[in-house]
Design a protein around this motif. Structure first.
Motif, mmCIF file in Angstrom:
data_model
loop_
_atom_site.group_PDB
_atom_site.id
_atom_site.type_symbol
_atom_site.label_atom_id
_atom_site.label_comp_id
_atom_site.label_asym_id
_atom_site.label_seq_id
_atom_site.Cartn_x
_atom_site.Cartn_y
_atom_site.Cartn_z
ATOM 1 N N ALA A 43 1.048 -1.226 -0.178
ATOM 2 C CA ALA A 43 0.133 0.055 -0.077
ATOM 3 C C ALA A 43 0.902 1.213 0.042
ATOM 4 O O ALA A 43 0.409 2.126 -0.820
ATOM 5 C CB ALA A 43 -1.048 0.008 1.072
ATOM 6 N N LEU A 44 1.960 1.218 0.854
ATOM 7 C CA LEU A 44 2.850 2.266 1.173
ATOM 8 C C LEU A 44 3.608 2.518 -0.613
ATOM 9 O O LEU A 44 3.858 3.720 -1.022
ATOM 10 C CB LEU A 44 3.799 2.282 1.871
ATOM 11 C CG LEU A 44 4.768 3.036 2.390
ATOM 12 C CD1 LEU A 44 3.885 4.533 2.599
ATOM 13 C CD2 LEU A 44 5.771 2.930 3.144
ATOM 14 N N SER A 81 -11.232 5.788 -9.628
ATOM 15 C CA SER A 81 -12.325 4.757 -9.095
ATOM 16 C C SER A 81 -11.611 3.386 -9.007
ATOM 17 O O SER A 81 -11.521 2.647 -8.054
ATOM 18 C CB SER A 81 -13.609 4.604 -9.878
ATOM 19 O OG SER A 81 -14.238 3.846 -9.206
ATOM 20 N N THR A 82 -11.028 2.611 -10.175
ATOM 21 C CA THR A 82 -10.487 1.590 -10.089
ATOM 22 C C THR A 82 -9.212 1.294 -9.179
ATOM 23 O O THR A 82 -9.226 0.427 -8.537
ATOM 24 C CB THR A 82 -9.791 1.289 -11.583
ATOM 25 O OG1 THR A 82 -11.070 1.537 -12.471
ATOM 26 C CG2 THR A 82 -9.364 -0.109 -11.651
ATOM 27 N N ASN A 83 -8.518 2.464 -9.171
ATOM 28 C CA ASN A 83 -7.135 2.273 -8.033
ATOM 29 C C ASN A 83 -7.572 2.410 -6.737
ATOM 30 O O ASN A 83 -7.188 1.535 -5.742
ATOM 31 C CB ASN A 83 -6.271 3.226 -8.350
ATOM 32 C CG ASN A 83 -5.568 2.938 -9.722
ATOM 33 O OD1 ASN A 83 -5.551 1.878 -10.094
ATOM 34 N ND2 ASN A 83 -5.132 4.217 -10.444
ATOM 35 N N MET A 88 -8.648 -0.553 -1.570
ATOM 36 C CA MET A 88 -9.609 -0.887 -0.572
ATOM 37 C C MET A 88 -9.685 -2.517 -0.460
ATOM 38 O O MET A 88 -9.645 -2.715 0.823
ATOM 39 C CB MET A 88 -11.163 -0.093 -0.661
ATOM 40 C CG MET A 88 -11.059 1.071 -0.673
ATOM 41 S SD MET A 88 -10.714 1.878 1.035
ATOM 42 C CE MET A 88 -11.661 1.110 1.970
ATOM 43 N N ALA A 89 -9.453 -3.279 -1.286
ATOM 44 C CA ALA A 89 -9.476 -4.613 -1.296
ATOM 45 C C ALA A 89 -8.305 -5.134 -0.628
ATOM 46 O O ALA A 89 -8.290 -5.920 0.551
ATOM 47 C CB ALA A 89 -9.730 -5.196 -2.695
ATOM 48 N N GLU A 95 -6.957 -5.923 7.172
ATOM 49 C CA GLU A 95 -7.792 -5.610 8.109
ATOM 50 C C GLU A 95 -8.166 -7.225 8.738
ATOM 51 O O GLU A 95 -8.392 -7.580 9.998
ATOM 52 C CB GLU A 95 -8.834 -4.872 7.886
ATOM 53 C CG GLU A 95 -9.765 -4.573 9.345
ATOM 54 C CD GLU A 95 -10.700 -3.470 9.101
ATOM 55 O OE1 GLU A 95 -11.959 -3.855 8.661
ATOM 56 O OE2 GLU A 95 -10.480 -2.411 8.841
ATOM 57 N N LYS A 96 -8.886 -8.041 7.877
ATOM 58 C CA LYS A 96 -9.143 -9.379 8.225
ATOM 59 C C LYS A 96 -8.164 -10.263 8.600
ATOM 60 O O LYS A 96 -8.404 -10.594 9.863
ATOM 61 C CB LYS A 96 -9.595 -10.004 6.817
ATOM 62 C CG LYS A 96 -10.398 -11.331 7.097
ATOM 63 C CD LYS A 96 -11.130 -11.998 5.976
ATOM 64 C CE LYS A 96 -11.748 -13.318 6.131
ATOM 65 N NZ LYS A 96 -11.368 -14.155 7.005
#
Length: 112
Positions: A43-44, A81-83, A88-89, A95-96
């Motif tokens: 993510a970073l 939006s795609t990125n 978020m996925a 998170e899970k």
């Protein structure tokens, strides 16, 4: 048979069992934390690359017609939006994994 030998043996067995349970918790926790760290690093990297690409000065462009401006804006918003959905996925997965690791840790601690 010496006095207290049976009790000392039982204590040693209990101590070894507790140590082996601790090793299992440690391995599982390390494995979960490794995945969370990898997701955070990804993510970073994505955030840094996106930020860098957005800070590079754009070449001056000629005037656009309103239709061209609309098409470019629509394309940019679709890309954004795609990125964001991909990001978020990844966050949901991290998170899970964190929740699963925490839950497992509490379960193992409650057993002790």
């Amino acid at each position: 048979m010496p006095d207290g030998l049976e009790q000392r043996l039982c204590d040693m067995i209990d101590e070894q069992a507790a140590k082996s349970r601790g090793d299992v918790i440690g391995r599982r926790l390390r494995k979960s934390l490794t995945w969370v760290s990898a997701a955070a690093a990804c993510a970073l990297i994505v955030f840094g690359a996106t930020t860098y690409n957005n800070t590079v000065p754009a070449e001056p462009q000629s005037e656009m017609t309103p239709e061209e401006a609309y098409a470019h804006t629509k394309m940019a918003l679709t890309l954004l939006s795609t990125n964001l959905q991909k990001g978020m996925a990844g966050i949901e997965t991290a998170e899970k994994t964190t929740c699963d690791a925490t839950e497992l840790l509490y379960e193992e601690l409650n057993k002790i």
